[in-house]
Design a protein around this motif. Structure first.
Motif: not given
Length: 463
Positions: A378, A381, A383-384
């Motif tokens: 993650y 990504k 959005s991290y």
């Protein structure tokens, strides 16, 4: 010889009738008194008295005689015996007795060789034939205790029971041929036809039932109960219970035919346990309530299992109808031989299913990850949101450890959860990778700008 008879009153048809008045008829010195006609002693209280050291003969054969409180019936005993209070009945019974006392020998040659043995009771042809000094024995039956010489406190009942016993003592044999070959064995109890037949020197054995303990031999401290129940010729501390049960190995207990159950040290050196020869994991089972019951594996070894809905879950073994016992302790270590591995369930101490006090050595350790979303991919990504390096530096200066990583205090308090720690460490590695990539791009831009400046400087120098 003196014979005390009542006074003659009538003589008719060769029958001598005497009255209640008595007189003494004395034969001349050195001669016998002969009465050629039968004697009829009538009237209450009348008797024929045989004085001490005299005998009553018929046809010249001694039928009854007494001496020193001894009673001899038939051609028994001997004239030189000094023992007293004996009763010998039968041809040659007690014939060699010298000083033995309180003996009862009944039967042809019963107690024939007894010399000083006392308090014996021998009933039967050649019962106790060879006894010389043995005491307090009871032999009942033809040839019972025939070879006994000095054995004491034995009870043999039955034809040939205890036949070969010589010096064995405190034995009880009851039944035809029971203890037949016993010679020196002590404290044995054999009850039944040929029970303990083959015992020779074994001691403290109990055999009850026809043929029980037939092959005992030299074995001691064995218990055989049931028809044909038996053990090895030299077995010790073996127990066989039930018809045809055989405990051929020392220190074992066998219940029933075909070794249905075995327990004790007989399974192997230093081992003990249970084995059901006629019951194994292939047998039909019915589910029972609760956990932790005993069952068996394919070889008949007993294992601890949980049994639900007809399925066996063996402790330390595979799951299924053929659950094998796979745990064993050897050389101070605990081994598991299952090809399917080991599954441990339960909360254990502080929520832990397995606690190892000491080091753990393993070629491989596989820590299960609960779902792909928990793995630190993650980080890559869009959005991290990660902290800037300035923010990371500030956090470290304040807290003394990386963000989202447990501190030393927390680790000491709760322990190192390898799964969570690995995830956090990988998260930091992936963040670090992103930081390095950003620095690489920045360095490349700076290098390009530096090269451009170098070209400009070089061009100015040419002018």
């Amino acid at each position: 010889m003196n014979i005390r008879i009542p006074l003659l009153t009538t003589l008719f048809g060769g029958i001598l009738t005497v009255s209640t008045q008595a007189q003494t008829i004395t034969a001349p010195t050195g001669q016998n008194l002969t009465i050629t006609n039968p004697i009829d002693v009538t009237g209450a209280g009348n008797s024929v008295n045989i004085p001490s050291d005299a005998s009553y003969k018929i046809g010249g054969i001694s039928l009854l005689r007494t001496r020193d409180r001894n009673v001899f019936v038939g051609n028994s005993g001997n004239s030189t015996m000094t023992g007293n209070d004996n009763f010998f009945q039968g041809l040659n019974s007690g014939y060699d007795n010298t000083t033995g006392y309180y003996n009862i020998f009944t039967g042809v040659s019963a107690g024939r060789l007894n010399t000083t043995g006392s308090n014996n009771t021998f009933l039967g042809v050649e019962a106790g034939f060879s006894n010389t000094t043995g005491e307090a024995n009871v032999f009942m039956g033809p040839s019972a205790g025939r070879s006994n010489t000095t054995g004491i406190y034995n009870l043999f009942v039955g034809l040939n029971s205890g036949y070969a016993n010589t010096i064995g003592q405190f034995n009880v044999f009851n039944g035809y041929g029971s203890g037949r070959l016993n010679t020196t064995g002590n404290y044995n109890i054999f009850l039944g036809v040929v029970a303990g037949f083959g015992n020779t020197s074994g001691a403290n054995n109990v055999a009850i039932g026809n043929n029980a303990g037939y092959n005992t031999g030299t074995g001691s401290n064995n218990t055989y109960i049931g028809s044909n129940a038996d053990g090895g010729a030299a077995s010790t501390n073996a127990t066989a219970i039930g018809a045809n049960a055989v405990a051929a190995v020392s220190n074992t207990v066998v219940l029933g035919n075909a070794a249905t159950t075995i327990t004790g040290a007989g399974l192997g050196a230093g081992l003990s346990g249970l084995k059901f020869a006629n019951l194994n994991s292939g047998s039909t089972r019915t589910a029972v309530g609760g956990n932790g019951v005993l069952s068996v594996d394919g070889s008949g070894n007993v294992v601890l299992v949980t049994l639900t809905a007809g399925t066996i879950n063996s402790v330390g073994g595979p799951t299924g109808p053929v659950a094998e016992k796979t745990w064993k302790e050897q050389d101070g270590y605990l081994y598991n031989n299952s090809t399917n591995g080991v599954v441990i369930n339960g909360s254990g101490l502080d929520g832990n299913s397995l606690i190892v006090k000491g080091g753990v050595l393993s070629k491989e350790v596989n820590v299960k990850v609960e779902g792909s979303e928990s793995w630190p991919d993650y980080v890559f990504k869009p959005s991290y949101k990660r902290m800037t390096l300035d923010e990371v530096e500030k956090f470290i200066n304040i807290n003394g450890h990386l963000p989202n990583v447990a501190s030393a205090t927390e680790m000491a308090a709760t322990g190192n959860n390898l799964n969570k720690t690995d995830i956090k460490l990988l998260e930091k590695v992936e963040e670090l990778t992103l930081y390095l990539l950003e620095m690489k791009k920045s360095n490349e831009a700076q290098n390009a700008e530096i090269q451009n400046l170098k070209k400009q400087v070089k061009s100015l120098r040419r002018k």
